[in-house]
Every structure is written in C-alpha cells, then in structure tokens.
Design a protein around this motif. Structure first.
Motif, PDB file in Angstrom:
ATOM      1  N   PHE A  96     -18.524 -22.542 -28.034  1.00 56.87           N
ATOM      2  CA  PHE A  96     -19.791 -23.251 -27.860  1.00 56.87           C
ATOM      3  C   PHE A  96     -20.368 -22.938 -26.475  1.00 56.87           C
ATOM      4  CE2 PHE A  96     -17.413 -25.876 -30.921  1.00 56.87           C
ATOM      5  CZ  PHE A  96     -18.310 -25.878 -31.957  1.00 56.87           C
ATOM      6  N   GLU A  97     -21.683 -22.873 -26.402  1.00 59.36           N
ATOM      7  CA  GLU A  97     -22.339 -22.532 -25.143  1.00 59.36           C
ATOM      8  C   GLU A  97     -22.416 -23.768 -24.236  1.00 59.36           C
ATOM      9  OE1 GLU A  97     -26.680 -20.938 -23.498  1.00 59.36           O
ATOM     10  OE2 GLU A  97     -26.314 -21.095 -25.649  1.00 59.36           O
ATOM     11  N   ASP A 108     -26.410 -25.042 -34.379  1.00 61.40           N
ATOM     12  CA  ASP A 108     -27.770 -25.146 -34.907  1.00 61.40           C
ATOM     13  C   ASP A 108     -28.802 -25.312 -33.800  1.00 61.40           C
ATOM     14  OD1 ASP A 108     -27.141 -27.652 -34.073  1.00 61.40           O
ATOM     15  OD2 ASP A 108     -27.621 -28.654 -35.971  1.00 61.40           O
ATOM     16  N   GLY A 109     -28.343 -25.225 -32.516  1.00 64.90           N
ATOM     17  CA  GLY A 109     -29.255 -25.328 -31.378  1.00 64.90           C
ATOM     18  C   GLY A 109     -29.417 -26.724 -30.845  1.00 64.90           C
ATOM     19  N   ALA A 110     -28.826 -27.725 -31.503  1.00 64.80           N
ATOM     20  CA  ALA A 110     -28.953 -29.104 -31.023  1.00 64.80           C
ATOM     21  C   ALA A 110     -28.164 -29.280 -29.720  1.00 64.80           C
ATOM     22  CB  ALA A 110     -28.458 -30.080 -32.079  1.00 64.80           C
ATOM     23  N   ILE A 161     -21.346 -32.887 -19.457  1.00 68.12           N
ATOM     24  CA  ILE A 161     -21.304 -31.480 -19.861  1.00 68.12           C
ATOM     25  C   ILE A 161     -22.266 -31.296 -21.039  1.00 68.12           C
ATOM     26  CG2 ILE A 161     -19.836 -29.590 -20.645  1.00 68.12           C
ATOM     27  CD1 ILE A 161     -17.458 -31.126 -19.481  1.00 68.12           C
ATOM     28  N   GLN A 162     -23.312 -30.501 -20.829  1.00 68.74           N
ATOM     29  CA  GLN A 162     -24.315 -30.254 -21.874  1.00 68.74           C
ATOM     30  C   GLN A 162     -23.881 -29.049 -22.711  1.00 68.74           C
ATOM     31  OE1 GLN A 162     -28.312 -29.884 -20.420  1.00 68.74           O
ATOM     32  NE2 GLN A 162     -29.121 -29.134 -22.383  1.00 68.74           N
ATOM     33  N   VAL A 163     -23.697 -29.272 -24.020  1.00 66.40           N
ATOM     34  CA  VAL A 163     -23.219 -28.239 -24.950  1.00 66.40           C
ATOM     35  C   VAL A 163     -24.312 -27.969 -25.991  1.00 66.40           C
ATOM     36  CG1 VAL A 163     -21.387 -27.573 -26.525  1.00 66.40           C
ATOM     37  CG2 VAL A 163     -20.885 -29.133 -24.611  1.00 66.40           C
TER      38      VAL A 163
END
Length: 455
Positions: A127-128, A150-152, A144-146
C-alpha cells in the motif's frame, strides 16, 4: 614597634565541598553508604527499565505493525460502503482508523518514533504511504495516511505505548532503600561507637590519671584496642608516680647537704660572701620545693570538689596579704556558693597574686559571676611591665623565666605560673594571660560552677 599582619593562606578550592560534609565520622560513613546504595538502586532500576523498554519495543515492533497491516488489508478488500462499519471492530487500544482526510502534523523527530513509523510503513507494503506525521498531542501518536487500491484515503492513528510501571514497584524500591539505610546506620554505629568511647576515655584522662577503664568487650579488634588503652593508662600513671617519687627523694636528700652548707656559711668570716652563699642556698631550697609541688600537681588533684563560700575565701586571702603588709584590693562578689576544689583554687590565686606583687604595686582581685552561663571569672591584675606578647604562652611552662623586666633578681623559680596553670587544668578551669591596654598583666581564671558534687 608594630607587628606586621601575617598573610593568611587562601583556602584550597577543595575546602568548599569539604565544608558541606558532616563533621563526625559516623555521619560521613553513613552518608557515603546510603548515597552509594541509592545510586546503586537507581542504576539497577534504570538498567531494568531500559531492558524492559527494549523488550517491549521489540514485542511491539513484531506485533502491532502486522495487526495494522492486516486491518488495512481487510478494509481494502471490503466494499467502500461497508468500511465505516468495520472501523470500530478493527480498533485496538493503541491504534484506530479513520476514512478520508489527510494526516496532520510534522514528521517524527524522536528516534523511537521514527523506528516505530518505519516498522509500520514496511509492514503495510504494497500500500502507498502518502504521509507520516506526528501529532502535537498526545506526543507519542502518529498519523499515517495510506492510499487503498481503489484510491480511497485511510488514516492510521497509531500510538506508541511506553513500558508500564506499577505503582507498588516504586514503593518496594523505597522500602528496600529504607531497610538498607537502617542496616547501614546500625553497621556504622557498631563500628564508630568504640571510637567514641575511646575518645571519651581519653578526654576523661586528666592530670590525675584516674580515668575510668574501658570495658574489654565486643569484637576482637575493639577488645584489643580497649586492652591496649587500659594498659597505656596504667603505664603512664606508673611513670608519673615514679617521677614524683624520684623528685621527692631528691628533695629529701638535698635537705641534709643544704642544711650543712647553711651551718658552714654561718661560720664564714666575710659577711658579703656569707650573704651570697645564703642567698644561693635559699634559691636552691625554693627550687627543690617548687619542683616537687609542680610534680605533684602533674600527678593529679586528689582533692575532691565541695561546695564553698567563694566570697569568704577571697576575703580571707586578701586579709592574709594585708596582715603581711601587702595591699591587694578585692572587687566584685560571687553572691552564691560554688562547687570547686578550695585548696587548689587558693593555691592558684596565691601564685597569681604573688607573681603580680613582684612586678606591680597596684594588685586587684576582680570577681565576676555569670549565673546564666554557669561560670565564675576571677582575674588578678597588676600595673607592672607586663609580658612580651610572644612569651605569654611560654611563661606557663615550667622553669621558664622572662628575661629583662622579669629577671632572676626579682626572685622565684619560674614555676609559680606553671603550677597555677597545671592546677587549673586539673580542676577543669582555664587560665589565660593577657597584657592590659592601660599597662600591666591580667591573669584570668575561668571556672565552671555547674559541676555536680561527687557521690
């Protein structure tokens, strides 16, 4: 000629911290042991806490990141409309999730937080990770923003948990330190008490050499020290007794040849030579008599203390001098009976007054009683030439005579002040000499009037 002030040595730098130390050996040793134990306790506690922290961190790094990664994978596989219902199910004590938004804060600066964030980021691959931020409060929490598949956007709120320490642990540590301090106090007291007893016994060993013997009990070293001290006390008493006996024998044996020499002197034809010889014989006789008296004062004061009327004693002494044609003025009164050794006190004052009459014609016996302090000060002052300041202490030594103004022509043996000083020490008093500002000498005798009567 004025005396130039002597330069005093500057205190050493280490004297500053030495003044902060307690004065007694007991306090110093106790302080060292207790402080050492406290430092050892603190180091032990720090080491255990550090080791437990490492273990806790390792446990956290191998567990929480996998749980977070698994929870992110579950949310990624769920339909978008069902993810909100699973947030509460996936929440744990040290992490939870929110949908949407962006991570707020600054990048973590503390090494522990950086390591914590890196472990979570590594576990959540592929995951990015959009952003990792440290929030202002609480300081140990990360956002931590992941980005999901699906881009959510998904925000992971993870909190680093320190090693918990139970409150009873600190109480146990304090109790342990208290027990160790009590044991250290008792051990030091066990070691220093014999030293204190030895010092007290040495202080009680006065000129009479009749100090109480130390109890020969306790550990081997203490018994040995007490036995050695008692033996030393007996040896000193034996030496002093032997010296007095020798001086007494010499005095007795010299009486006969001195008497024969006086008889032969009376048969001399020359009056001048006869007077010279008689004067030398009188000086020899006085020297022998005063020498034996001084030796007996060294041997000890056998006179027991008793309660006396000091004013009557002083008045009788002044009256005796008046009967002998010598003027001595009495100033002041004690106002109450005192406990002292009357014969020793009389002998001290007689020696001081005789010494004052040799060098002055205005001799005064000044009495000042301080009832609150329990002291009696008796001073003998004269208007004589005084004593050079550098010889004030020396004149209290036996056979010491000041040359010049106080020479042999004035008479005496050089033992009068020495006998007075030794008797003062024997009776627990203090004799001090000083030159008066208006001229003359002051001999000040300070007595303790609070001493109890012997049983």
């Amino acid at each position: 000629m004025p005396i130039a002030p002597t330069a005093t040595a500057a205190p050493a730098p280490q004297d500053g911290w030495r003044r902060l130390l307690p004065r007694t050996l007991f306090s110093r040793v106790t302080l060292i042991i207790v402080v050492g134990l406290a430092i050892a306790q603190l180091l032990t506690f720090t080491a255990i806490r550090y080791e437990r922290g490492i273990a806790m961190r390792e446990l956290m790094m191998t567990g929480i990141e996998r749980d977070i990664a698994s929870s992110v994978a579950v949310l990624d596989r769920l339909p978008a409309d069902e993810r909100a219902g699973w947030l509460a199910r996936l929440e744990r004590r040290n992490y939870h999730f929110t949908l949407g938004g962006a991570a707020e804060g600054v990048p973590p600066e503390a090494p522990a937080l950086q390591q914590f964030a890196g472990a979570i980021a590594d576990a959540m691959r592929p995951f990015e990770i959009v952003k990792i931020a440290q929030v202002a409060s609480p300081t140990q929490e990360l956002q931590i923003q992941v980005r999901l598949s699906d881009g959510a956007a998904l925000i992971v709120h993870a909190r680093r948990v320190d090693m918990p320490v139970s409150g009873w642990v600190m109480w146990v540590l304090w109790l342990q330190l208290l027990v160790l301090a009590v044991c250290a106090w008792y051990a030091v007291r066990l070691v220093t008490r014999p030293l204190a007893q030895l010092a007290d016994a040495a202080d009680e060993l006065g000129p009479d050499l009749k100090g109480a013997e130390l109890a020969e009990e306790g550990p081997t070293e203490v018994r040995h020290a007490a036995r050695a001290f008692n033996a030393m006390q007996k040896r000193i008493a034996g030496y002093m007794s032997e010296r007095v006996e020798i001086l007494a024998a010499i005095s007795h044996d010299l009486q006969t040849p001195i008497t024969r020499m006086r008889l032969r002197t009376d048969l001399m034809d020359s009056d001048h030579d006869r007077d010279k010889f008689r004067q030398d014989l009188d000086a020899m006789h006085a020297l022998v008599r005063e020498g034996v008296t001084y030796a007996r004062t060294l041997h000890g004061a056998t006179e027991p203390p008793c309660r006396i009327d000091a004013d009557a004693l002083f008045e009788s002494m002044v009256a005796d001098y008046e009967d002998a044609g010598q003027q001595v003025l009495l100033e002041g009164r004690t106002g109450a009976p005192i406990v002292t050794r009357p014969n020793a006190l009389r002998r001290i004052l007689m020696n001081l007054i005789d010494n004052a009459l040799k060098f002055g014609d205005d001799v005064r016996l000044q009495v000042h009683a301080d009832a609150q302090a329990g002291r009696l000060v008796v001073a003998v002052v004269d208007n004589g030439p005084g004593i050079p300041p550098d010889q004030l202490d020396n004149v209290l030594k036996p056979f010491y005579r000041v040359e010049g103004s106080r020479n042999r022509s004035t008479g005496g043996t050089g033992l009068g002040l020495a006998i007075a000083h030794q008797l003062a020490v024997a009776m627990g008093a203090e004799l001090a000499l000083r030159n008066r500002g208006e001229g003359g000498l002051e001999a000040r005798l300070t007595l303790d009037t609070t001493a109890p009567l012997p049983d």
